[in-house]
Design a protein around this motif. Structure first.
Motif, PDB file in Angstrom:
ATOM      1  N   ASN A 200       0.976  -1.022   0.045  1.00  0.00           N
ATOM      2  CA  ASN A 200       0.127  -0.253   0.041  1.00  0.00           C
ATOM      3  C   ASN A 200       0.845   1.157   0.031  1.00  0.00           C
ATOM      4  OD1 ASN A 200      -2.807  -1.426   0.680  1.00  0.00           O
ATOM      5  ND2 ASN A 200      -1.117  -2.140   2.236  1.00  0.00           N
ATOM      6  N   GLN A 201       1.035   1.904  -1.244  1.00  0.00           N
ATOM      7  CA  GLN A 201       1.913   3.019  -1.230  1.00  0.00           C
ATOM      8  C   GLN A 201       1.688   3.911  -2.374  1.00  0.00           C
ATOM      9  OE1 GLN A 201       5.763   1.581  -3.632  1.00  0.00           O
ATOM     10  NE2 GLN A 201       4.899  -0.309  -3.610  1.00  0.00           N
ATOM     11  N   SER A 207      -2.439  -5.773  -2.295  1.00  0.00           N
ATOM     12  CA  SER A 207      -2.503  -6.905  -1.883  1.00  0.00           C
ATOM     13  C   SER A 207      -1.831  -7.782  -2.292  1.00  0.00           C
ATOM     14  CB  SER A 207      -3.929  -7.579  -1.807  1.00  0.00           C
ATOM     15  OG  SER A 207      -3.715  -8.791  -1.023  1.00  0.00           O
ATOM     16  N   VAL A 208      -0.856  -8.532  -1.694  1.00  0.00           N
ATOM     17  CA  VAL A 208       0.207  -9.385  -2.003  1.00  0.00           C
ATOM     18  C   VAL A 208      -0.412 -11.193  -1.776  1.00  0.00           C
ATOM     19  CG1 VAL A 208       2.391 -10.431  -1.805  1.00  0.00           C
ATOM     20  CG2 VAL A 208       2.144  -8.135  -1.755  1.00  0.00           C
ATOM     21  N   GLY A 209      -0.251 -11.984  -3.143  1.00  0.00           N
ATOM     22  CA  GLY A 209      -0.542 -13.207  -2.775  1.00  0.00           C
ATOM     23  C   GLY A 209       0.701 -13.869  -3.106  1.00  0.00           C
ATOM     24  N   ILE A 210       0.723 -15.166  -2.375  1.00  0.00           N
ATOM     25  CA  ILE A 210       1.935 -16.143  -2.694  1.00  0.00           C
ATOM     26  C   ILE A 210       1.603 -17.423  -2.509  1.00  0.00           C
ATOM     27  CG2 ILE A 210       4.536 -16.682  -1.568  1.00  0.00           C
ATOM     28  CD1 ILE A 210       3.993 -14.036   0.229  1.00  0.00           C
ATOM     29  N   VAL A 292       2.607 -12.407  -6.400  1.00  0.00           N
ATOM     30  CA  VAL A 292       1.808 -11.293  -7.265  1.00  0.00           C
ATOM     31  C   VAL A 292       1.326 -10.342  -6.388  1.00  0.00           C
ATOM     32  CG1 VAL A 292       0.887 -13.117  -8.785  1.00  0.00           C
ATOM     33  CG2 VAL A 292      -0.383 -12.541  -6.941  1.00  0.00           C
ATOM     34  N   TRP A 293       1.255  -9.159  -7.134  1.00  0.00           N
ATOM     35  CA  TRP A 293       0.850  -7.708  -6.524  1.00  0.00           C
ATOM     36  C   TRP A 293      -0.479  -7.347  -7.287  1.00  0.00           C
ATOM     37  CZ3 TRP A 293       2.909  -2.548  -7.524  1.00  0.00           C
ATOM     38  CH2 TRP A 293       2.364  -1.277  -6.449  1.00  0.00           C
ATOM     39  N   ILE A 294      -1.686  -7.203  -6.603  1.00  0.00           N
ATOM     40  CA  ILE A 294      -2.881  -6.495  -7.451  1.00  0.00           C
ATOM     41  C   ILE A 294      -3.269  -5.198  -6.530  1.00  0.00           C
ATOM     42  CG2 ILE A 294      -3.543  -8.905  -7.814  1.00  0.00           C
ATOM     43  CD1 ILE A 294      -5.841  -8.580  -5.732  1.00  0.00           C
ATOM     44  N   ILE A 295      -3.733  -4.398  -7.433  1.00  0.00           N
ATOM     45  CA  ILE A 295      -4.358  -3.053  -6.671  1.00  0.00           C
ATOM     46  C   ILE A 295      -5.636  -3.125  -6.876  1.00  0.00           C
ATOM     47  CG2 ILE A 295      -1.819  -2.296  -6.789  1.00  0.00           C
ATOM     48  CD1 ILE A 295      -2.693  -0.642  -9.102  1.00  0.00           C
ATOM     49  N   LYS A 296      -6.160  -1.861  -6.032  1.00  0.00           N
ATOM     50  CA  LYS A 296      -7.796  -1.781  -6.213  1.00  0.00           C
ATOM     51  C   LYS A 296      -7.769  -0.765  -7.411  1.00  0.00           C
ATOM     52  CE  LYS A 296     -10.180   0.388  -3.086  1.00  0.00           C
ATOM     53  NZ  LYS A 296     -10.737   1.607  -3.869  1.00  0.00           N
ATOM     54  N   LYS A 297      -8.534  -0.769  -8.246  1.00  0.00           N
ATOM     55  CA  LYS A 297      -8.747   0.335  -9.342  1.00  0.00           C
ATOM     56  C   LYS A 297      -9.630   1.526  -8.797  1.00  0.00           C
ATOM     57  CE  LYS A 297      -8.733  -2.454 -13.524  1.00  0.00           C
ATOM     58  NZ  LYS A 297      -9.671  -3.124 -14.568  1.00  0.00           N
TER      59      LYS A 297
END
Length: 297
Positions: A200-201, A207-210, A292-297
């Motif tokens: 969160n920057q 969010s990170v998924g592993i 993976v790194w996903i972000i909220k649009k």
């Protein structure tokens, strides 16, 4: 002569035993850790630090344990802080905390803890993971009536290095063409993409998924699992955020803060917050774990 041979044999055996003993993990000096590990608080926000040692089950579990520890500490920090704020206001009026007020504060601390998110992280030389979690200032601010001048200190600038594609391509995780398709964009810090530490920057909600590499499973399956975990984590956070706003309005039903929270909620919906995009991807060449790194649009 026999005694000399016997003595020499004992020395050799002893030396062999000593050399076979497991080496101790490196001792991490406190000075090597980020400042926030021992001093997490900053003006305008409430923060706490959680940590977890290396876990044989992988980074996903290690990160979950560190986050749980941080949130547990944060719940206590919130309760102490809000109590002090309420007590100060009541003392000014000549009043004291009632049993109902204490109950409300306890409930608020639990609600606000659910709003917490990771703002920074660090992996020490011994593999221990440290996470810094924070409560959104837009939620805390109206509750404790902070001044506009009180702004949280931004995370410190860190020295990063570019992604080394050659290291990944030389691994045995998948065939070369599959590994070459993993185009990591982010720069690196202590062996991982910056977004692993700071998902969160710059105002982004991420969010990170592993996902581990399973036997007889292909890359696309591993990727789907990682993305699914990241989306699930983000969805849970968003749902908790909406639920917590509702809970806060119930707790503060007759308070101006409760009215403010209710007004904020009217502008939000699950359909608006669940649109996401895959921002970046990386595979650990040693463990073959996919990040993976996903972000909220």
């Amino acid at each position: 002569m026999i005694r000399q041979y016997a003595a020499l044999l004992i020395v050799l055996l002893f030396t062999g035993c000593v050399s076979s003993l497991p080496s101790k993990p490196p001792v991490v000096q406190e000075s090597q850790l980020p400042y926030w590990v021992s001093n997490p608080q900053a003006e305008g926000v409430l923060r706490a630090v959680g940590s977890s040692p290396v876990n044989f089950q992988g980074m996903y579990i290690q990160r979950s344990e560190a986050m749980a520890g941080a949130r547990d500490k944060l719940s206590h920090v919130i309760q102490v802080y809000i109590t002090s704020v309420f007590e100060s206001r009541l003392e000014a009026k000549g009043d004291k905390l009632t049993h109902q007020s204490v109950k409300n504060i306890t409930e608020l601390s639990d609600v606000l803890m659910k709003e917490s998110y990771q703002v920074d992280g660090f992996i020490a030389d011994d593999g221990r993971l440290y996470l810094l979690v924070e409560i959104s200032d837009e939620i805390i601010a109206p509750l404790i009536k902070m001044n506009d001048a009180e702004i949280a200190r931004a995370p410190a600038v860190i020295n990063t290095t570019p992604f080394n594609a050659a290291e990944l391509e030389q691994s045995r995780c998948y065939d070369v063409s599959t590994l070459q398709s993993i185009q990591t964009v982010a720069s690196f810090y202590r062996g991982k993409p910056v977004w692993f530490y700071r998902p969160n920057q710059d105002g982004v909600i991420g969010s990170v998924g592993i996902a581990e590499k399973e036997e007889r499973s292909d890359f696309q399956t591993q990727k789907r699992v990682a993305v699914s975990l990241a989306k699930s984590d983000l969805a849970k956070r968003m749902r908790l955020q909406i639920d917590s706003r509702h809970q806060m309005t119930e707790i503060l039903k007759h308070d101006e803060v409760g009215l403010l929270m209710e007004k904020q909620m009217s502008t939000k919906s699950v359909s608006k917050i669940m649109h996401t995009t895959l921002k970046d991807i990386w595979m650990n060449p040693k463990s073959c774990e996919l990040y993976v790194w996903i972000i909220k649009k």
